[in-house]
Design an enzyme around this catalytic site. Sequence first.
Site, PDB file in Angstrom:
ATOM      1  N   CYS A 162       0.851  -1.195   0.000  1.00  0.00           N
ATOM      2  CA  CYS A 162       0.000   0.000   0.000  1.00  0.00           C
ATOM      3  C   CYS A 162       0.888   1.246   0.000  1.00  0.00           C
ATOM      4  O   CYS A 162       2.008   1.241   0.514  1.00  0.00           O
ATOM      5  CB  CYS A 162      -0.904   0.012   1.224  1.00  0.00           C
ATOM      6  SG  CYS A 162      -2.069   1.416   1.223  1.00  0.00           S
ATOM      7  N   ASP A 194       0.461   3.742   1.733  1.00  0.00           N
ATOM      8  CA  ASP A 194       0.406   4.320   3.086  1.00  0.00           C
ATOM      9  C   ASP A 194       1.820   4.605   3.626  1.00  0.00           C
ATOM     10  O   ASP A 194       2.704   3.753   3.563  1.00  0.00           O
ATOM     11  CB  ASP A 194      -0.314   3.326   4.014  1.00  0.00           C
ATOM     12  CG  ASP A 194      -0.699   3.938   5.342  1.00  0.00           C
ATOM     13  OD1 ASP A 194      -1.897   4.025   5.629  1.00  0.00           O
ATOM     14  OD2 ASP A 194       0.224   4.333   6.106  1.00  0.00           O
ATOM     15  N   CYS A 227      -6.047   0.130   6.857  1.00  0.00           N
ATOM     16  CA  CYS A 227      -5.893   0.645   5.493  1.00  0.00           C
ATOM     17  C   CYS A 227      -7.090   1.534   5.115  1.00  0.00           C
ATOM     18  O   CYS A 227      -8.235   1.079   5.096  1.00  0.00           O
ATOM     19  CB  CYS A 227      -5.778  -0.507   4.499  1.00  0.00           C
ATOM     20  SG  CYS A 227      -5.449   0.050   2.813  1.00  0.00           S
ATOM     21  N   HIS A 272      -2.241  -3.928   5.021  1.00  0.00           N
ATOM     22  CA  HIS A 272      -2.005  -3.498   6.409  1.00  0.00           C
ATOM     23  C   HIS A 272      -3.320  -3.165   7.092  1.00  0.00           C
ATOM     24  O   HIS A 272      -4.243  -2.638   6.459  1.00  0.00           O
ATOM     25  CB  HIS A 272      -1.060  -2.295   6.455  1.00  0.00           C
ATOM     26  CG  HIS A 272      -1.638  -1.045   5.858  1.00  0.00           C
ATOM     27  ND1 HIS A 272      -2.183  -0.038   6.616  1.00  0.00           N
ATOM     28  CD2 HIS A 272      -1.808  -0.666   4.566  1.00  0.00           C
ATOM     29  CE1 HIS A 272      -2.626   0.914   5.820  1.00  0.00           C
ATOM     30  NE2 HIS A 272      -2.418   0.561   4.573  1.00  0.00           N
TER      31      HIS A 272
HETATM   32 CO    CO Z   1      -3.483   1.240   2.920  1.00  0.00          CO
END
Ligand code: CO
Length: 211
Positions: free
Chosen positions: A43, A45, A102, A99
């Site tokens: 991701c 992130d 998310c 994760h």
């Molecule tokens: Co995420």
Amino acid sequence: MEKYYNQLIENNKEWVASKTKVDPEYFKRLANGQQPPILWIGCADSRVPANEIIGAQPGEVFVHRNIANMVIHTDMSMLSVLDYAVNVLKVKHIIVCGHYGCGGVAAAMTNKHFGLIDNWIRHIKDVYRFHHEELNYIKDEKARLNRFIELNVVEQVNDLAKTSIIQSAWEKDQKIHIHGWVYDVADGFVKDLGINLTDNNSLQDVYQLEI
Ligand code: CO
């Protein structure tokens, strides 16, 4: 704000100094090329930095990140990374890492309209549709989101295996293991979901390509 930005350049200089102090040839060796054993699909992130959480050094992990670690079969960027990783770099392992917490998957659980990103998130909603019986049964919203995040990783692992790139490599007896992980931003630990695909046998018949 400018101070913060300028500090980044300073940090870089310090990092170069710390690396070359230990090993003067460090960057010369890296400049010679890369042969990473791992492709990471994670991701975007900011809390999930691929190399850092697995203690990997520069040169060890080829990385592709997008919102909610998706494997979308019309995504030229993902396909190009995958093709290069498999056919040129010859990676041995591909890790799809989701994760907990998310935001992309959480957004897919709602009916909110966010804008352009709705079109990306729709692919995550498809995962909910495939697994709606299991997910709707989970009454606690956080527990349902956590399971949705796990199931999304499972689906992306399977979607990787469905690609012609992976199936062609397997057919040529190239050993590639595809794994599914979920990283917990609250404690730093990775959970291995126990999927380890090394051939297309577990795919539904309609996805098994005759190569
Ligand atoms: Co995420």
